[in-house]
Scaffold this motif. Structure first.
Motif, PDB file in Angstrom:
ATOM      1  N   GLN A 161     -42.822  35.705  26.623  1.00 10.58           N
ATOM      2  CA  GLN A 161     -42.688  37.123  26.359  1.00 10.58           C
ATOM      3  C   GLN A 161     -41.283  37.325  25.838  1.00 10.58           C
ATOM      4  OE1 GLN A 161     -43.920  39.468  29.671  1.00 10.58           O
ATOM      5  NE2 GLN A 161     -45.535  38.012  30.145  1.00 10.58           N
ATOM      6  N   THR A 162     -41.194  37.548  24.576  1.00 14.01           N
ATOM      7  CA  THR A 162     -39.899  37.758  23.960  1.00 14.01           C
ATOM      8  C   THR A 162     -40.000  38.981  23.075  1.00 14.01           C
ATOM      9  OG1 THR A 162     -40.498  36.344  22.105  1.00 14.01           O
ATOM     10  CG2 THR A 162     -39.333  35.294  23.912  1.00 14.01           C
ATOM     11  N   CYS A 163     -38.884  39.558  22.762  1.00 18.58           N
ATOM     12  CA  CYS A 163     -38.925  40.646  21.802  1.00 18.58           C
ATOM     13  C   CYS A 163     -37.671  40.613  20.969  1.00 18.58           C
ATOM     14  CB  CYS A 163     -39.087  42.000  22.484  1.00 18.58           C
ATOM     15  SG  CYS A 163     -37.696  42.532  23.466  1.00 18.58           S
ATOM     16  N   ALA A 164     -37.782  41.129  19.773  1.00 17.89           N
ATOM     17  CA  ALA A 164     -36.656  41.237  18.871  1.00 17.89           C
ATOM     18  C   ALA A 164     -36.193  42.682  18.858  1.00 17.89           C
ATOM     19  CB  ALA A 164     -37.090  40.803  17.471  1.00 17.89           C
ATOM     20  N   GLU A 173     -31.135  38.185  17.911  1.00 11.26           N
ATOM     21  CA  GLU A 173     -31.945  39.371  18.172  1.00 11.26           C
ATOM     22  C   GLU A 173     -33.232  39.074  18.928  1.00 11.26           C
ATOM     23  OE1 GLU A 173     -32.471  40.970  14.279  1.00 11.26           O
ATOM     24  OE2 GLU A 173     -30.422  41.714  14.184  1.00 11.26           O
ATOM     25  N   LEU A 174     -33.402  37.864  19.400  1.00 13.32           N
ATOM     26  CA  LEU A 174     -34.597  37.505  20.163  1.00 13.32           C
ATOM     27  C   LEU A 174     -34.208  37.423  21.627  1.00 13.32           C
ATOM     28  CD1 LEU A 174     -37.596  36.643  19.695  1.00 13.32           C
ATOM     29  CD2 LEU A 174     -36.796  34.306  19.932  1.00 13.32           C
ATOM     30  N   GLN A 175     -34.908  38.142  22.447  1.00 19.23           N
ATOM     31  CA  GLN A 175     -34.602  38.146  23.869  1.00 19.23           C
ATOM     32  C   GLN A 175     -35.801  37.657  24.657  1.00 19.23           C
ATOM     33  OE1 GLN A 175     -32.472  41.441  25.255  1.00 19.23           O
ATOM     34  NE2 GLN A 175     -32.881  41.029  27.398  1.00 19.23           N
ATOM     35  N   ARG A 176     -35.565  36.693  25.501  1.00 13.01           N
ATOM     36  CA  ARG A 176     -36.613  36.145  26.363  1.00 13.01           C
ATOM     37  C   ARG A 176     -36.855  37.109  27.517  1.00 13.01           C
ATOM     38  NH1 ARG A 176     -36.439  30.056  28.207  1.00 13.01           N
ATOM     39  NH2 ARG A 176     -38.337  29.944  29.415  1.00 13.01           N
ATOM     40  N   PRO A 202     -37.269  25.338  27.226  1.00 14.41           N
ATOM     41  CA  PRO A 202     -36.124  25.573  26.336  1.00 14.41           C
ATOM     42  C   PRO A 202     -36.536  26.483  25.173  1.00 14.41           C
ATOM     43  CG  PRO A 202     -36.434  23.220  26.749  1.00 14.41           C
ATOM     44  CD  PRO A 202     -37.623  23.934  27.320  1.00 14.41           C
ATOM     45  N   ILE A 203     -35.660  27.382  24.780  1.00 14.92           N
ATOM     46  CA  ILE A 203     -35.982  28.341  23.728  1.00 14.92           C
ATOM     47  C   ILE A 203     -36.424  27.640  22.440  1.00 14.92           C
ATOM     48  CG2 ILE A 203     -33.636  28.607  22.799  1.00 14.92           C
ATOM     49  CD1 ILE A 203     -35.807  31.631  23.381  1.00 14.92           C
ATOM     50  N   GLU A 204     -35.886  26.459  22.155  1.00 11.67           N
ATOM     51  CA  GLU A 204     -36.255  25.728  20.938  1.00 11.67           C
ATOM     52  C   GLU A 204     -37.744  25.363  20.932  1.00 11.67           C
ATOM     53  OE1 GLU A 204     -33.667  24.669  22.998  1.00 11.67           O
ATOM     54  OE2 GLU A 204     -32.146  25.708  21.807  1.00 11.67           O
ATOM     55  N   ASP A 205     -38.323  25.171  22.114  1.00 13.92           N
ATOM     56  CA  ASP A 205     -39.750  24.842  22.194  1.00 13.92           C
ATOM     57  C   ASP A 205     -40.639  26.026  21.838  1.00 13.92           C
ATOM     58  OD1 ASP A 205     -39.134  22.265  22.851  1.00 13.92           O
ATOM     59  OD2 ASP A 205     -39.854  22.379  24.926  1.00 13.92           O
ATOM     60  N   PHE A 206     -40.109  27.230  21.929  1.00  9.45           N
ATOM     61  CA  PHE A 206     -40.889  28.407  21.547  1.00  9.45           C
ATOM     62  C   PHE A 206     -41.302  28.339  20.080  1.00  9.45           C
ATOM     63  CE2 PHE A 206     -38.967  31.610  24.809  1.00  9.45           C
ATOM     64  CZ  PHE A 206     -39.477  30.852  25.835  1.00  9.45           C
ATOM     65  N   PHE A 207     -40.530  27.629  19.272  1.00  8.50           N
ATOM     66  CA  PHE A 207     -40.752  27.588  17.826  1.00  8.50           C
ATOM     67  C   PHE A 207     -41.583  26.384  17.391  1.00  8.50           C
ATOM     68  CE2 PHE A 207     -36.314  29.171  18.596  1.00  8.50           C
ATOM     69  CZ  PHE A 207     -36.680  30.502  18.687  1.00  8.50           C
ATOM     70  N   LYS A 208     -42.056  25.586  18.346  1.00  8.31           N
ATOM     71  CA  LYS A 208     -42.856  24.396  18.033  1.00  8.31           C
ATOM     72  C   LYS A 208     -44.342  24.701  18.194  1.00  8.31           C
ATOM     73  CE  LYS A 208     -39.228  21.232  19.486  1.00  8.31           C
ATOM     74  NZ  LYS A 208     -38.800  20.287  20.519  1.00  8.31           N
ATOM     75  N   GLN A 209     -45.115  24.286  17.215  1.00  5.32           N
ATOM     76  CA  GLN A 209     -46.555  24.511  17.256  1.00  5.32           C
ATOM     77  C   GLN A 209     -47.154  23.849  18.486  1.00  5.32           C
ATOM     78  OE1 GLN A 209     -48.548  23.574  13.636  1.00  5.32           O
ATOM     79  NE2 GLN A 209     -50.505  24.331  14.343  1.00  5.32           N
TER      80      GLN A 209
END
Length: 186
Positions: free
Chosen positions: A14-17, A111-114, A144-151
């Motif tokens: 759950q993140t929002c920009a 601008e992305l907040q977890r 880790p936040i970097e994993d949020f961007f992995k398919q």
């Protein structure tokens, strides 16, 4: 638009920009964008106009058709808002085609907040905020936040908040999210 009801049991990313462009208070016709310094008209009005126009197109959700999945629908929203705020900083469609790439674009700008506790962070839910979601039923608290961007690991869906209903105490009761829908649905 589709209603989202705040639920303390929701799991997943759950993140929002930050808002696409900051909305003006009722007594002020314009406001400067948080991210660009661009002077924009009230984005809640513009966002409503743009999303209504997109809904009238009755776009059928498709990952293979151009701008017909959740990230593509979001790019359509940005395209429509660009008319009202031409200097708005926005992600390039070809470079930021997927939901994960869009989230990464916001992350690179700070601008992305977890969101780990939706009840505690409900003040972030405002008209114009972009929300990203992960797989239902998964916990991402230690991811880790970097994993949020992995398919296959993190973010799989997104939408933009178009309406928020609050109770007398200011708590979010419900919000409406404009987004691409399930395969084959209008």
């Amino acid at each position: 638009a589709e209603d989202g009801i705040r639920d303390y049991k929701v799991t997943g990313v759950q993140t929002c920009a930050l808002p696409i462009c900051a909305s003006a208070p009722p007594d002020q016709p314009e406001r400067v964008s948080v991210t660009t310094g661009c002077s924009c008209h009230d984005m809640s009005v513009e966002l409503g106009r743009v999303t209504q126009a997109i809904e009238k197109q009755k776009i059928i959700y498709s990952q293979s058709a151009e701008k017909a999945d959740c990230s593509g629908i979001y790019h359509r929203v940005l395209d429509g808002l660009a008319e009202a705020c031409p200097c708005m900083d926005r992600p390039d469609y070809k470079q930021h085609r997927t939901t994960r790439r869009l989230a990464q674009w916001y992350h690179q700008r700070g601008e992305l907040q977890r969101i780990e506790d939706p009840l505690e962070d409900q003040g972030l839910i405002k008209v114009g905020v972009v929300m990203f979601y992960g797989y239902q039923g998964r916990s991402y608290k230690k991811t880790p936040i970097e994993d949020f961007f992995k398919q296959g690991k993190g973010i799989v869906h997104m939408g933009v908040v178009v309406d928020v209903e609050r109770d007398a105490a200011g708590n979010v009761v419900r919000y409406s999210l404009f987004h691409g829908r399930s395969s084959g649905k209008l």
